[in-house]
Design an enzyme around this catalytic site. Structure first.
Site, PDB file in Angstrom:
ATOM      1  CB  THR A 199      -0.313  26.078  -2.295  1.00 38.50           C
ATOM      2  OG1 THR A 199      -0.604  26.049  -3.691  1.00 38.50           O
ATOM      3  CG2 THR A 199      -0.165  27.522  -1.836  1.00 38.50           C
ATOM      4  CE1 TYR A 208      -3.906   2.214   0.343  1.00 41.56           C
ATOM      5  CE2 TYR A 208      -2.496   3.444   1.836  1.00 41.56           C
ATOM      6  CZ  TYR A 208      -3.627   3.354   1.063  1.00 41.56           C
ATOM      7  OH  TYR A 208      -4.488   4.418   0.990  1.00 41.56           O
TER       8      TYR A 208
HETATM    9  C1  LIG Z   1      -0.501   4.993   5.016  1.00 41.25           C
HETATM   10  C2  LIG Z   1       0.553   4.636   4.028  1.00 41.25           C
HETATM   11  C3  LIG Z   1       0.751   5.397   2.871  1.00 41.25           C
HETATM   12  C4  LIG Z   1      -0.155   6.540   2.520  1.00 41.25           C
HETATM   13  O1  LIG Z   1      -0.054   7.561   3.446  1.00 41.25           O
HETATM   14  P1  LIG Z   1      -1.280   8.621   3.606  1.00 41.25           P
HETATM   15  O2  LIG Z   1      -0.766   9.591   4.602  1.00 41.25           O
HETATM   16  O3  LIG Z   1      -2.460   7.840   4.055  1.00 41.25           O
HETATM   17  O4  LIG Z   1      -1.483   9.238   2.291  1.00 41.25           O
HETATM   18  C5  LIG Z   1       1.792   5.061   2.048  1.00 41.25           C
HETATM   19  N1  LIG Z   1       2.597   4.036   2.325  1.00 41.25           N
HETATM   20  C6  LIG Z   1       2.446   3.266   3.421  1.00 41.25           C
HETATM   21  C7  LIG Z   1       3.389   2.147   3.660  1.00 41.25           C
HETATM   22  C8  LIG Z   1       1.406   3.536   4.295  1.00 41.25           C
HETATM   23  O5  LIG Z   1       1.209   2.762   5.372  1.00 41.25           O
END
Ligand SMILES: *Cc1c(COP(=O)(O)O)cnc(C)c1O
Length: 438
Positions: free
Chosen positions: A294, A138
């Site tokens: 920004t 993710y």
């Molecule tokens: C949560 C997460 C993201 C995304 O971060 P956000 O602040 O939710 O946009 C990216 N990489 C990893 C491994 C994450 O756990």
């Protein structure tokens, strides 16, 4: 007529596409490792709000830093004017991240935009369009970062053209051995994914949302060596487990990785929105006005980031994460004697996964509804955490790094009690129906 609860108002006002709800929890305040709900009940938060609250809620040093920065307000846009907080935080990060040569830092608001920036600048600077990442990974929820993610929750969107997804070897479920995955990569390189067209591989040093999977020893290093031989850049996504959580400052240090780019988010702001990409100047200086946002690097969020970096060093939070994490894992492992449902306890430092099974003999996962019931029951008992994993059967514990031993023990005890109560049928299917999210 009683006014609608915060939970009901949330259901009416907040878009479902931006929500993950694991229980009917509402939060009106935070204090240390606890969140306080509308009724005034304090709950122990073993998720740190999915990771950002790395020093808990309302830490005086963060309050002080943010208050000061908001009062001084050295502009509101790093893209227009440099401010001392953002430049100072960038210097802190360059100091904290090992690496040679000229390097630069880019600031965003979230892990998603930082990974998106990395994808775009890597493609442009290397003139290579292909990427490699892992099934279960993710990296974020905006187009560029979603497009290189491999989580089942991403299947509503097509991946980036040219993305190759590899299995992430899971020591508990060795469907693919490290050697098999490396052989698959070799085969890809030899056939439909010429390595000289690959810009980068994106790696989670410990796969978080994919199931809190600690990679088998040596695998990521071998992958790095394969990729580097072809000039493929190594990007390590430290958004979830970076900045001390694993018991080392960087998750990649457990694996002997030498990343070209490192991505930070979540914990970096201690609860305020800020993310960062750290990488070589020849990539990060690719072209002016290439990745502008920004209010990114605005002095208030950057001041929180500097306070987080200071606190990690001064309070020894990395060592503390290692110690408290070992304590929790030992206690959770002891619970396995009493609770057949617990199949595996794993993790590093205070990134801990508890895999729930319907059957220990064949490792059949519990249905997601059972995981949801454990989380629901723990919420009733005053402890908050979430679940992850491609099968939705892994409890994820990522508490603040300054969690006290007493709170750690209480959290584990409640997990045991919640599992027991679910086995005894104390949570109905109906209660958790709205909370089976991913
Ligand atoms: C949560 C997460 C993201 C995304 O971060 P956000 O602040 O939710 O946009 C990216 N990489 C990893 C491994 C994450 O756990």
């Amino acid at each position: 007529m009683t006014p609608p609860s915060l939970f009901e108002r949330d259901a009416r006002a907040i878009a479902n596409i931006g929500r993950l709800r694991f229980s009917p929890v509402t939060v009106v305040r935070g204090e240390g490792s606890r969140l306080i709900d509308e009724t005034g009940r304090a709950m122990l938060d073993l998720s740190a709000s999915c990771g950002p609250a790395i020093v808990g809620y309302g830490h005086p040093e963060i309050v002080e830093a943010v208050t000061h920065a908001a009062r001084d307000m050295a502009g509101a846009s790093l893209l227009a004017y440099p401010n001392p907080e953002a430049v100072g935080l960038a210097e802190d990060l360059l100091q904290a991240v090992p690496g040679a040569g000229e390097r630069r830092v880019w600031f965003g608001h979230s892990g998603s935009d930082a990974n998106d920036c990395a994808v775009r600048v890597l493609a442009a600077a290397t003139k290579r369009q292909r990427f490699i990442s892992f099934i279960g990974s993710y990296h974020g929820a905006i187009s560029g970062s979603m497009g290189i993610s491999g989580h089942t929750a991403m299947t509503h969107t097509l991946p980036r053209p040219g993305l190759v997804l590899l299995p992430y070897p899971d020591p508990y479920r060795p469907d693919f051995t490290p050697d098999q995955v490396l052989a698959l990569l070799d085969y890809q390189f030899a056939t439909t994914c010429p390595p000289n067209q690959v810009a980068a591989v994106f790696i989670e040093p410990l796969m978080s949302d994919g199931g809190l999977i600690v990679p088998p020893p040596g695998f990521l290093k071998a992958l790095q060596d394969r990729c580097r031989a072809h000039g493929v850049k190594i990007v390590v996504d430290e958004v979830k487990v970076g900045l001390g959580r694993t018991g080392l400052l960087h998750g990649f240090q457990h694996e002997g990785l030498e990343p070209d780019l490192v991505i930070f988010g979540k914990a970096l702001g201690g609860g305020l929105p800020i993310s960062a990409v750290v990488g070589p100047a020849e990539i990060m200086d690719h072209a002016p006005a290439f990745a502008l946002q920004t209010t990114a690097g605005n002095p208030v969020a950057a001041a929180a980031g500097r306070a987080v970096m200071r606190l990690i060093a001064r309070e020894g939070l990395t060592e503390r994460a290692e110690r408290t994490g070992a304590r929790m894992r030992q206690a959770l492992t002891r619970l396995m004697d009493r609770h057949e449902m617990i199949g595996d306890v794993r993790g590093r430092g205070l990134a801990i996964g508890v895999e729930l099974l319907a059957d220990r003999d064949n490792k059949a996962p519990v249905p997601v509804s059972t995981t949801a019931k454990v989380i629901y029951r723990a919420w009733e008992l005053g402890v908050l955490f979430l679940y992850v994993g491609l099968r939705g059967n892994v409890l994820e514990l990522t508490p603040p790094l300054n969690l006290s031993d007493d709170d750690a023990d209480e959290g584990v005890a409640v997990i045991g009690q919640a599992i027991e109560d679910v086995v005894q049928g104390r949570v109905s299917d109906q209660a958790v129906a709205p909370f089976m999210m991913w």
